[in-house]
Design a protein around this motif. Sequence first.
Motif, PDB file in Angstrom:
ATOM      1  N   SER A  30       0.820  -1.212   0.000  1.00  0.00           N
ATOM      2  CA  SER A  30       0.000   0.000   0.000  1.00  0.00           C
ATOM      3  C   SER A  30       0.853   1.261   0.000  1.00  0.00           C
ATOM      4  O   SER A  30       0.549   2.221  -0.712  1.00  0.00           O
ATOM      5  CB  SER A  30      -0.943   0.015   1.203  1.00  0.00           C
ATOM      6  N   ILE A  31       1.907   1.278   0.789  1.00  0.00           N
ATOM      7  CA  ILE A  31       2.794   2.449   0.843  1.00  0.00           C
ATOM      8  C   ILE A  31       3.452   2.679  -0.510  1.00  0.00           C
ATOM      9  O   ILE A  31       3.483   3.808  -1.013  1.00  0.00           O
ATOM     10  CB  ILE A  31       3.823   2.293   1.976  1.00  0.00           C
ATOM     11  N   TRP A  33       2.337   1.755  -3.392  1.00  0.00           N
ATOM     12  CA  TRP A  33       1.267   2.157  -4.294  1.00  0.00           C
ATOM     13  C   TRP A  33       0.916   3.634  -4.093  1.00  0.00           C
ATOM     14  O   TRP A  33       0.792   4.391  -5.061  1.00  0.00           O
ATOM     15  CB  TRP A  33       0.077   1.244  -4.031  1.00  0.00           C
ATOM     16  N   LEU A  34       0.770   4.050  -2.833  1.00  0.00           N
ATOM     17  CA  LEU A  34       0.429   5.444  -2.541  1.00  0.00           C
ATOM     18  C   LEU A  34       1.539   6.412  -2.944  1.00  0.00           C
ATOM     19  O   LEU A  34       1.274   7.489  -3.478  1.00  0.00           O
ATOM     20  CB  LEU A  34       0.079   5.606  -1.060  1.00  0.00           C
ATOM     21  N   LYS A  35       2.790   6.024  -2.715  1.00  0.00           N
ATOM     22  CA  LYS A  35       3.921   6.883  -3.082  1.00  0.00           C
ATOM     23  C   LYS A  35       3.976   7.132  -4.585  1.00  0.00           C
ATOM     24  O   LYS A  35       4.471   8.159  -5.019  1.00  0.00           O
ATOM     25  CB  LYS A  35       5.239   6.258  -2.626  1.00  0.00           C
ATOM     26  N   ALA A  38      -1.071   6.053  -6.371  1.00  0.00           N
ATOM     27  CA  ALA A  38      -2.198   5.108  -6.316  1.00  0.00           C
ATOM     28  C   ALA A  38      -2.708   4.709  -7.698  1.00  0.00           C
ATOM     29  O   ALA A  38      -3.902   4.757  -7.967  1.00  0.00           O
ATOM     30  CB  ALA A  38      -3.318   5.681  -5.454  1.00  0.00           C
ATOM     31  N   MET A  79      -3.855  -2.858  -7.812  1.00  0.00           N
ATOM     32  CA  MET A  79      -2.726  -1.937  -7.660  1.00  0.00           C
ATOM     33  C   MET A  79      -1.670  -2.197  -8.737  1.00  0.00           C
ATOM     34  O   MET A  79      -1.101  -3.276  -8.798  1.00  0.00           O
ATOM     35  CB  MET A  79      -2.061  -2.130  -6.295  1.00  0.00           C
TER      36      MET A  79
END
Length: 95
Positions: A30-31, A33-35, A38, A79
Amino acid sequence: MSKKNFQPDKSWTEEMPSIPEMIKSFSRESIKWLKQGAPICSEEEYSARLNICQTCPHLIADKMRCGKCGCKLQFKARMETARCPIQKWQEVKKK
């Protein structure tokens, strides 16, 4: 079948990661992906990933969960930056 005679299928429980390991794995994905903003896979890529997962012996089909990393596949497979823990599919590379 009575509840008294019920024997759960333990084939997947021995492979499932612990709750802390699942949290760590999904948090790491998730990190990343968010960095990267997304980014979401195309429907074609998402379907291809899920089709690959459907043939995997580590799939926990009734939960659509990966038995290796513990992730819920309906989230992880969307993702672009995610990859299969046993290298059956990789992150989407931008052209």
